[in-house]
Enzyme design. Sequence first.
Site, PDB file in Angstrom:
ATOM      1  N   SER A   8       0.899  -1.279   0.154  1.00  9.07           N
ATOM      2  CA  SER A   8       0.005  -0.059   0.065  1.00  9.07           C
ATOM      3  C   SER A   8       0.706   1.304  -0.109  1.00  9.07           C
ATOM      4  O   SER A   8       1.529   1.578   0.885  1.00  9.07           O
ATOM      5  CB  SER A   8      -0.847  -0.101   1.295  1.00  9.07           C
ATOM      6  OG  SER A   8      -1.770   1.137   1.411  1.00  9.07           O
ATOM      7  N   LYS A  32      -2.820   4.875  -2.390  1.00 15.56           N
ATOM      8  CA  LYS A  32      -3.909   5.649  -1.765  1.00 15.56           C
ATOM      9  C   LYS A  32      -4.147   6.731  -2.664  1.00 15.56           C
ATOM     10  O   LYS A  32      -3.381   7.563  -3.138  1.00 15.56           O
ATOM     11  CB  LYS A  32      -3.180   6.312  -0.399  1.00 15.56           C
ATOM     12  CG  LYS A  32      -2.780   4.989   0.611  1.00 15.56           C
ATOM     13  CD  LYS A  32      -4.451   4.513   0.891  1.00 15.56           C
ATOM     14  CE  LYS A  32      -4.143   3.708   2.337  1.00 15.56           C
ATOM     15  NZ  LYS A  32      -5.323   3.125   2.916  1.00 15.56           N
ATOM     16  N   GLU A  40     -11.154   0.899  -3.614  1.00 11.44           N
ATOM     17  CA  GLU A  40     -11.470   0.481  -2.147  1.00 11.44           C
ATOM     18  C   GLU A  40     -12.091   1.763  -1.728  1.00 11.44           C
ATOM     19  O   GLU A  40     -11.397   2.631  -1.529  1.00 11.44           O
ATOM     20  CB  GLU A  40     -10.171  -0.056  -1.686  1.00 11.44           C
ATOM     21  CG  GLU A  40     -10.290  -0.481  -0.147  1.00 11.44           C
ATOM     22  CD  GLU A  40      -8.773  -0.907   0.522  1.00 11.44           C
ATOM     23  OE1 GLU A  40      -7.987  -1.225  -0.341  1.00 11.44           O
ATOM     24  OE2 GLU A  40      -8.729  -1.152   1.587  1.00 11.44           O
ATOM     25  N   ASP A  50     -13.917  -1.646   2.691  1.00 11.95           N
ATOM     26  CA  ASP A  50     -13.070  -1.703   3.910  1.00 11.95           C
ATOM     27  C   ASP A  50     -13.596  -1.308   5.119  1.00 11.95           C
ATOM     28  O   ASP A  50     -14.470  -2.180   5.613  1.00 11.95           O
ATOM     29  CB  ASP A  50     -11.568  -0.928   3.570  1.00 11.95           C
ATOM     30  CG  ASP A  50     -10.648  -0.919   4.818  1.00 11.95           C
ATOM     31  OD1 ASP A  50     -10.964  -1.606   5.824  1.00 11.95           O
ATOM     32  OD2 ASP A  50      -9.616  -0.537   4.539  1.00 11.95           O
ATOM     33  N   GLY A  69      -4.346  -4.450   5.825  1.00 14.55           N
ATOM     34  CA  GLY A  69      -3.429  -4.347   6.748  1.00 14.55           C
ATOM     35  C   GLY A  69      -3.468  -3.171   7.610  1.00 14.55           C
ATOM     36  O   GLY A  69      -4.482  -2.259   7.193  1.00 14.55           O
TER      37      GLY A  69
HETATM   38  O1  OSB Z   1      -7.139   1.738   4.524  1.00 13.39           O
HETATM   39  O2  OSB Z   1      -6.194  -0.223   4.096  1.00 13.39           O
HETATM   40  C1  OSB Z   1      -6.254   0.768   4.508  1.00 13.39           C
HETATM   41  C2  OSB Z   1      -3.232   1.356   6.830  1.00 13.39           C
HETATM   42  C3  OSB Z   1      -3.755   2.136   7.924  1.00 13.39           C
HETATM   43  C4  OSB Z   1      -5.170   2.188   8.098  1.00 13.39           C
HETATM   44  C5  OSB Z   1      -5.948   2.027   6.872  1.00 13.39           C
HETATM   45  C6  OSB Z   1      -5.365   1.163   5.772  1.00 13.39           C
HETATM   46  C7  OSB Z   1      -3.969   1.162   5.440  1.00 13.39           C
HETATM   47  C8  OSB Z   1      -3.151   0.619   4.734  1.00 13.39           C
HETATM   48  C9  OSB Z   1      -1.777   0.148   4.661  1.00 13.39           C
HETATM   49  O3  OSB Z   1      -3.718   0.816   3.514  1.00 13.39           O
HETATM   50  C10 OSB Z   1      -2.003  -1.462   4.852  1.00 13.39           C
HETATM   51  C11 OSB Z   1      -0.644  -2.002   5.233  1.00 13.39           C
HETATM   52  O4  OSB Z   1       0.063  -2.386   4.591  1.00 13.39           O
HETATM   53  O5  OSB Z   1      -0.719  -2.484   6.579  1.00 13.39           O
HETATM   54 MG    MG Z   2      -8.397   0.652   3.102  1.00 15.57          MG
END
Ligand code: OSB
Ligand code: MG
Length: 368
Positions: free
Chosen positions: A135, A163, A214, A239, A291
């Site tokens: 990510s 993102k 997402e 999510d 994650g």
């Molecule tokens: O929206 O998936 C998400 C991290 C913290 C809070 C929300 C999200 C995320 C990530 C990172 O996208 C995912 C990871 O590599 O742990």
């Molecule tokens: Mg997410």
Amino acid sequence: MKITGVELRRIAMPLVAPFRTSFGTETARDVLLVRVVTPDAEGWGECVAMSEPLYSPEYVDGAAEVMRRFLIPALTAPPAVDAQAVARVLAPFKGHRMAKAALEAAVLDAELRAAGRSFGWFLGAARDRVPCGVSVGIMDSIPRLLDAVAGYVDEGYVRVKLKIEPGWDIAPVRAVRERFGDDLLLQVDANAAYTLAQAPHLARLDDFGLLLIEQPLAEDDLVQHAALARLLSTPVCLDESIESARHAAAAISLGACSIVNVKPGRVGGYLEARRIHDLCAAHGVAVWCGGMLETGVGRAANVALAALPGFTLPGDTSGSGRYFATDVTEPFVLEDGHLPVPTGPGLGVAPIPAILEEVTTSTEWIPA
Ligand code: OSB
Ligand code: MG
């Protein structure tokens, strides 16, 4: 098992690089670890709540408070509990799923360590390694983004998630597509930054062959996600909106998503995460493991979950080095774009005492 007591341990984990999303910028992970002690074994759980309630209503101080005041006393009161009973015992307390998930994981870890069985065995893992995505946060400029993505692609990540937010969406996606080609598995995550009125703008992403978008809209708006899904050819993945198997069932019947990001913390634990996996598999809905910038403690269990047969898309299960210079457990290291599913008892990993001491900011022992 009778629980002797529970330790709450706060650790401060600097991130190797700032992680910016549509809801904020993280430079360090403030993590609450729980250690459940029983006469036979100890178990670890990682609470994925963040310092501030920006991703979800939970936050670390609140999670610690609800655990010490309500959840832990309820868990230690009965003569015995096992992991299957944790959610039922904690059900009278509304919400606080991340806090509950950490406690359930720690009880399950203790139970499995005592039985000499792994998380993967318990959950039903069908593979011994899982393909990994990464990510990638919002950056100051497109050249910086391209450098970051190039680094991850060189490390072997098999899927990239960008993102996005209004003002950082079409151009970065186009630039990454142009630079890395049509074969790169690419998806985007808006963390609820758009409204349905922006559907025509989001439809411009349809040109880029994304695996999914997402959580484009607000977490509490399944109906508008269903409307948006009808306007996009890019599949909609949820999510934040999916806090339980019931939410997943509602989202599927409304047509609000065709893919689900499963995060055990967000849904109250690994048992509920597995129920969502099973439900989605029965409906032909793909799932992948999300994650929350976990340390090795949470990562070990996520990798085991991601090895279930319905996890047909690469997860946000990156190697330890994507987040931390030094993890609290043995680091998870990518091999050919994959992470191995731990095979040892319980999580198969545990915090390394010397490292744990160094990063600990506070501990609290809550006896039964
Ligand atoms: O929206 O998936 C998400 C991290 C913290 C809070 C929300 C999200 C995320 C990530 C990172 O996208 C995912 C990871 O590599 O742990
Ligand atoms: Mg997410």
